[in-house]
Scaffold this motif. Structure first.
Motif, PDB file in Angstrom:
ATOM      1  N   ALA A  71      10.549  24.669  -4.401  1.00 49.22           N
ATOM      2  CA  ALA A  71      10.028  24.197  -5.688  1.00 49.22           C
ATOM      3  C   ALA A  71       9.982  22.662  -5.718  1.00 49.22           C
ATOM      4  O   ALA A  71       9.000  22.079  -6.194  1.00 49.22           O
ATOM      5  N   ALA A  72      11.019  22.022  -5.200  1.00 47.39           N
ATOM      6  CA  ALA A  72      11.050  20.556  -5.170  1.00 47.39           C
ATOM      7  C   ALA A  72       9.934  20.014  -4.280  1.00 47.39           C
ATOM      8  O   ALA A  72       9.283  19.015  -4.617  1.00 47.39           O
ATOM      9  N   ILE A  73       9.696  20.679  -3.164  1.00 46.52           N
ATOM     10  CA  ILE A  73       8.626  20.266  -2.263  1.00 46.52           C
ATOM     11  C   ILE A  73       7.276  20.394  -2.967  1.00 46.52           C
ATOM     12  O   ILE A  73       6.439  19.491  -2.894  1.00 46.52           O
ATOM     13  N   ALA A  74       7.054  21.485  -3.665  1.00 50.14           N
ATOM     14  CA  ALA A  74       5.798  21.678  -4.393  1.00 50.14           C
ATOM     15  C   ALA A  74       5.600  20.572  -5.433  1.00 50.14           C
ATOM     16  O   ALA A  74       4.508  20.012  -5.552  1.00 50.14           O
ATOM     17  N   ASP A  75       6.662  20.238  -6.162  1.00 47.23           N
ATOM     18  CA  ASP A  75       6.586  19.159  -7.160  1.00 47.23           C
ATOM     19  C   ASP A  75       6.251  17.821  -6.504  1.00 47.23           C
ATOM     20  O   ASP A  75       5.434  17.056  -7.014  1.00 47.23           O
ATOM     21  N   ARG A  76       6.902  17.549  -5.391  1.00 42.86           N
ATOM     22  CA  ARG A  76       6.661  16.276  -4.705  1.00 42.86           C
ATOM     23  C   ARG A  76       5.248  16.209  -4.138  1.00 42.86           C
ATOM     24  O   ARG A  76       4.636  15.142  -4.120  1.00 42.86           O
ATOM     25  N   CYS A  77       4.713  17.341  -3.711  1.00 43.54           N
ATOM     26  CA  CYS A  77       3.326  17.377  -3.221  1.00 43.54           C
ATOM     27  C   CYS A  77       2.352  17.060  -4.347  1.00 43.54           C
ATOM     28  O   CYS A  77       1.371  16.338  -4.150  1.00 43.54           O
ATOM     29  N   VAL A  78       2.620  17.582  -5.529  1.00 42.78           N
ATOM     30  CA  VAL A  78       1.775  17.280  -6.692  1.00 42.78           C
ATOM     31  C   VAL A  78       1.796  15.780  -6.961  1.00 42.78           C
ATOM     32  O   VAL A  78       0.746  15.154  -7.174  1.00 42.78           O
ATOM     33  N   THR A  79       2.972  15.185  -6.939  1.00 42.13           N
ATOM     34  CA  THR A  79       3.102  13.745  -7.165  1.00 42.13           C
ATOM     35  C   THR A  79       2.342  12.957  -6.105  1.00 42.13           C
ATOM     36  O   THR A  79       1.620  12.006  -6.424  1.00 42.13           O
ATOM     37  N   LEU A  80       2.488  13.350  -4.855  1.00 44.35           N
ATOM     38  CA  LEU A  80       1.779  12.657  -3.770  1.00 44.35           C
ATOM     39  C   LEU A  80       0.269  12.787  -3.907  1.00 44.35           C
ATOM     40  O   LEU A  80      -0.472  11.830  -3.658  1.00 44.35           O
ATOM     41  N   ARG A  81      -0.211  13.967  -4.330  1.00 45.34           N
ATOM     42  CA  ARG A  81      -1.655  14.146  -4.541  1.00 45.34           C
ATOM     43  C   ARG A  81      -2.160  13.214  -5.635  1.00 45.34           C
ATOM     44  O   ARG A  81      -3.233  12.622  -5.501  1.00 45.34           O
ATOM     45  N   ARG A  82      -1.399  13.084  -6.710  1.00 49.96           N
ATOM     46  CA  ARG A  82      -1.779  12.168  -7.798  1.00 49.96           C
ATOM     47  C   ARG A  82      -1.827  10.728  -7.289  1.00 49.96           C
ATOM     48  O   ARG A  82      -2.743   9.968  -7.614  1.00 49.96           O
ATOM     49  N   GLN A  83      -0.826  10.346  -6.515  1.00 57.06           N
ATOM     50  CA  GLN A  83      -0.800   8.987  -5.970  1.00 57.06           C
ATOM     51  C   GLN A  83      -1.995   8.755  -5.047  1.00 57.06           C
ATOM     52  O   GLN A  83      -2.607   7.684  -5.079  1.00 57.06           O
ATOM     53  N   LEU A  84      -2.326   9.744  -4.234  1.00 54.54           N
ATOM     54  CA  LEU A  84      -3.471   9.633  -3.339  1.00 54.54           C
ATOM     55  C   LEU A  84      -4.767   9.508  -4.134  1.00 54.54           C
ATOM     56  O   LEU A  84      -5.625   8.681  -3.812  1.00 54.54           O
ATOM     57  N   GLU A  85      -4.915  10.300  -5.183  1.00 49.78           N
ATOM     58  CA  GLU A  85      -6.108  10.207  -6.030  1.00 49.78           C
ATOM     59  C   GLU A  85      -6.230   8.815  -6.642  1.00 49.78           C
ATOM     60  O   GLU A  85      -7.324   8.244  -6.679  1.00 49.78           O
ATOM     61  N   MET A  86      -5.106   8.263  -7.127  1.00 51.39           N
ATOM     62  CA  MET A  86      -5.143   6.915  -7.699  1.00 51.39           C
ATOM     63  C   MET A  86      -5.512   5.881  -6.639  1.00 51.39           C
ATOM     64  O   MET A  86      -6.300   4.968  -6.908  1.00 51.39           O
ATOM     65  N   ALA A  87      -4.987   6.017  -5.444  1.00 46.69           N
ATOM     66  CA  ALA A  87      -5.290   5.083  -4.362  1.00 46.69           C
ATOM     67  C   ALA A  87      -6.766   5.175  -3.981  1.00 46.69           C
ATOM     68  O   ALA A  87      -7.433   4.154  -3.764  1.00 46.69           O
ATOM     69  N   GLU A  88      -7.296   6.394  -3.903  1.00 50.86           N
ATOM     70  CA  GLU A  88      -8.713   6.574  -3.570  1.00 50.86           C
ATOM     71  C   GLU A  88      -9.607   6.007  -4.669  1.00 50.86           C
ATOM     72  O   GLU A  88     -10.635   5.381  -4.386  1.00 50.86           O
ATOM     73  N   GLU A  89      -9.219   6.223  -5.919  1.00 52.59           N
ATOM     74  CA  GLU A  89      -9.978   5.665  -7.039  1.00 52.59           C
ATOM     75  C   GLU A  89      -9.969   4.136  -6.980  1.00 52.59           C
ATOM     76  O   GLU A  89     -10.996   3.490  -7.182  1.00 52.59           O
ATOM     77  N   PHE A  90      -8.819   3.562  -6.701  1.00 54.16           N
ATOM     78  CA  PHE A  90      -8.699   2.111  -6.584  1.00 54.16           C
ATOM     79  C   PHE A  90      -9.594   1.583  -5.461  1.00 54.16           C
ATOM     80  O   PHE A  90     -10.314   0.597  -5.639  1.00 54.16           O
ATOM     81  N   ALA A  91      -9.558   2.241  -4.314  1.00 55.39           N
ATOM     82  CA  ALA A  91     -10.386   1.827  -3.180  1.00 55.39           C
ATOM     83  C   ALA A  91     -11.871   1.902  -3.545  1.00 55.39           C
ATOM     84  O   ALA A  91     -12.657   1.004  -3.197  1.00 55.39           O
ATOM     85  N   GLU A  92     -12.260   2.946  -4.247  1.00 58.76           N
ATOM     86  CA  GLU A  92     -13.662   3.093  -4.664  1.00 58.76           C
ATOM     87  C   GLU A  92     -14.064   1.977  -5.622  1.00 58.76           C
ATOM     88  O   GLU A  92     -15.160   1.438  -5.526  1.00 58.76           O
ATOM     89  N   ARG A  93     -13.190   1.601  -6.547  1.00 60.09           N
ATOM     90  CA  ARG A  93     -13.472   0.490  -7.468  1.00 60.09           C
ATOM     91  C   ARG A  93     -13.697  -0.803  -6.699  1.00 60.09           C
ATOM     92  O   ARG A  93     -14.602  -1.582  -7.005  1.00 60.09           O
ATOM     93  N   LEU A  94     -12.857  -1.048  -5.707  1.00 62.07           N
ATOM     94  CA  LEU A  94     -13.014  -2.259  -4.891  1.00 62.07           C
ATOM     95  C   LEU A  94     -14.340  -2.242  -4.136  1.00 62.07           C
ATOM     96  O   LEU A  94     -15.020  -3.261  -4.042  1.00 62.07           O
ATOM     97  N   ARG A  95     -14.705  -1.075  -3.595  1.00 61.37           N
ATOM     98  CA  ARG A  95     -15.984  -0.962  -2.878  1.00 61.37           C
ATOM     99  C   ARG A  95     -17.150  -1.268  -3.815  1.00 61.37           C
ATOM    100  O   ARG A  95     -18.092  -1.969  -3.452  1.00 61.37           O
TER     101      ARG A  95
END
Length: 135
Positions: free
Chosen positions: A101-125
């Motif tokens: 369960a903890a791993i699943a929660d942490r994966c959700v958090t990492l996915r959110r962080q990745l989405e934010m990073a990808e969004e940020f990169a797209e804004r810069l582009r």
């Protein structure tokens, strides 16, 4: 009984992608103790040791502490041991379920962080493309 194939630390490092220093450190903190030593004092590892190192490697990016990692390994070891009784198995299985369960929660958090990073990169582009078009 067949004798286990032993590998020196360099081969283990190549197979796991971990540094020699990291593997030695995991031995110092009793997460993965070499299964044997050569006559010359070299650390020798088995496939089981490599599997254990791979498990630790997978836990690290999820932010598990050394104590949590040790706790998970203890549960895995207990479930694999012949002398573990039914009550212990139930408790260990419950502990593994909580890790899952903890791993699943942490994966959700990492996915959110990745989405934010990808969004940020797209804004810069887009900003860069906008500046290039107006120049």
């Amino acid at each position: 009984m067949a004798q286990a194939h032993h590998m020196r630390i360099g081969e283990v490092a190549e197979r796991t992608g971990l540094s020699l220093r990291t593997i030695r450190y995991y031995g110092e903190v009793d997460l993965v103790v070499p299964s044997a030593r050569s006559r010359g004092g070299y650390r020798l590892y088995t496939e089981t040791d490599v599997d254990r190192l791979q498990l630790i490697k997978r836990m690290k990016p999820l932010g598990f502490s050394l104590d949590e990692t040790r706790e998970l390994l203890t549960a895995v070891d207990g479930l694999g041991a012949d002398g573990t009784d039914e009550d212990e198995r139930a408790a260990l299985t419950e502990r593994l379920d909580s890790f899952e369960a903890a791993i699943a929660d942490r994966c959700v958090t990492l996915r959110r962080q990745l989405e934010m990073a990808e969004e940020f990169a797209e804004r810069l582009r887009r900003q860069r493309a906008g500046r290039a078009a107006s120049a």
